[in-house]
Design a protein around this motif. Structure first.
Motif, PDB file in Angstrom:
ATOM      1  N   GLU A  62       0.941  -1.167  -0.015  1.00  0.00           N
ATOM      2  CA  GLU A  62       0.139   0.009  -0.026  1.00  0.00           C
ATOM      3  C   GLU A  62       0.811   1.439   0.068  1.00  0.00           C
ATOM      4  O   GLU A  62       1.335   1.862   1.105  1.00  0.00           O
ATOM      5  N   TRP A  63       1.052   1.803  -1.198  1.00  0.00           N
ATOM      6  CA  TRP A  63       1.866   3.035  -1.436  1.00  0.00           C
ATOM      7  C   TRP A  63       0.942   4.166  -1.620  1.00  0.00           C
ATOM      8  O   TRP A  63      -0.229   4.111  -2.226  1.00  0.00           O
ATOM      9  N   VAL A  68       4.142   5.905  -6.927  1.00  0.00           N
ATOM     10  CA  VAL A  68       4.128   4.728  -7.786  1.00  0.00           C
ATOM     11  C   VAL A  68       3.569   5.207  -9.097  1.00  0.00           C
ATOM     12  O   VAL A  68       2.679   6.117  -9.174  1.00  0.00           O
ATOM     13  N   VAL A  69       3.812   4.556 -10.076  1.00  0.00           N
ATOM     14  CA  VAL A  69       3.007   4.724 -11.347  1.00  0.00           C
ATOM     15  C   VAL A  69       2.709   3.550 -11.928  1.00  0.00           C
ATOM     16  O   VAL A  69       3.455   2.259 -11.878  1.00  0.00           O
ATOM     17  N   VAL A 103       1.118  -3.768 -12.981  1.00  0.00           N
ATOM     18  CA  VAL A 103       2.424  -3.408 -12.258  1.00  0.00           C
ATOM     19  C   VAL A 103       2.682  -2.051 -11.829  1.00  0.00           C
ATOM     20  O   VAL A 103       2.302  -1.290 -12.536  1.00  0.00           O
ATOM     21  N   ARG A 104       3.498  -2.253 -10.600  1.00  0.00           N
ATOM     22  CA  ARG A 104       3.469  -0.768 -10.149  1.00  0.00           C
ATOM     23  C   ARG A 104       5.029  -0.675 -10.116  1.00  0.00           C
ATOM     24  O   ARG A 104       5.960  -1.567  -9.417  1.00  0.00           O
ATOM     25  N   TYR A 105       5.716   0.668 -10.477  1.00  0.00           N
ATOM     26  CA  TYR A 105       7.005   0.817 -10.355  1.00  0.00           C
ATOM     27  C   TYR A 105       7.243   2.388  -9.323  1.00  0.00           C
ATOM     28  O   TYR A 105       6.331   3.053  -9.540  1.00  0.00           O
ATOM     29  N   LEU A 106       8.517   2.384  -8.716  1.00  0.00           N
ATOM     30  CA  LEU A 106       8.694   3.454  -8.071  1.00  0.00           C
ATOM     31  C   LEU A 106       8.996   4.761  -8.964  1.00  0.00           C
ATOM     32  O   LEU A 106       9.700   4.524  -9.869  1.00  0.00           O
ATOM     33  N   LYS A 107       8.397   5.766  -8.708  1.00  0.00           N
ATOM     34  CA  LYS A 107       8.850   6.848  -9.326  1.00  0.00           C
ATOM     35  C   LYS A 107      10.086   7.185  -8.880  1.00  0.00           C
ATOM     36  O   LYS A 107      10.780   6.806  -7.898  1.00  0.00           O
TER      37      LYS A 107
END
Length: 216
Positions: A62-63, A68-69, A103-107
């Motif tokens: 949970e971000w 995240v993007v 999917v989620r990637y860190l900004k």
């Protein structure tokens, strides 16, 4: 693999000083004050790196949305092979694997990899993190975003309590609830030995920058 630059900084606690004009002797100081020793606080060392969106640093949990993007990607051939292997192993069960997934990637952000403070409860670790935050705020790509992985390094205690009080939050809701219950007790007990990914919420940036400062 994340291929990003590493940084290492060393923070030293500041000490007050007094200057007397030449030829003036100050005899009105108390005897204890005249003999008070100067205490040197050891440095805190912190290692961190910049993670870029192009690094494709995949995350779960949970971000906050500004960390995240989301991206839709096709299911890989390896995942398909693993799915087929599962169905062959458990013939009575069918595993439906979607052709695409989110999917989620860190900004762009700064990730703290390690922090060493030889003396606890003296503020050196806090000042080191504040310096990283100051750098992240000055970076137009990261805008104050900082992440870290809280883990037990001495085999006994977790730094989760330190990071949580400072303002960081786990990406696991149940862990945050456990930490909040610990904080509400208001007693000097060791924090829960929790480990996991943490991030600094945008609305806690000011708390970190002001933490430990004596404001008049």
């Amino acid at each position: 693999m994340v291929s990003s630059a590493n940084y290492s900084i060393s923070i030293t606690q500041g000490h007050g000083s007094s200057v007397a004009a030449p030829g003036i002797v100050r005899n009105n100081l108390k005897k204890d004050e005249q003999k008070a020793p100067v205490v040197n606080i050891p440095d805190a060392k912190i290692k961190y790196r910049k993670i870029k969106l192009s690094d494709k640093y995949m995350v779960h949990g949970e971000w906050a949305e500004d960390y995240v993007v989301k991206e839709e990607v096709s299911t890989s051939s390896k995942e398909i092979e693993q799915n087929v292997a599962l169905m062959n192993r458990y013939r009575l069960i069918k595993f439906n694997l979607p052709s695409k997934k989110i999917v989620r990637y860190l900004k762009n952000c700064y990730k703290i990899d390690n922090i060493e403070a030889p003396m606890r409860y003296h503020g050196a670790g806090t000042k080191a993190i504040q310096s990283v935050l100051d750098r992240s705020l000055a970076d137009k790509d990261t805008e104050g975003r900082i992440v870290l992985y809280a883990e037990i390094t001495d085999g006994e205690t977790s730094p989760a309590g330190f990071f949580y009080k400072l303002g960081f939050r786990f990406v696991d809701k149940t862990m945050n609830e456990a930490m909040e219950a610990w904080v509400r007790k208001k007693i000097e007990t060791e924090a829960p030995n929790l480990t996991g990914m943490m991030y600094l919420p945008k609305n806690h940036i000011n708390k970190v920058m002001m933490y430990g400062r004596n404001l008049l």
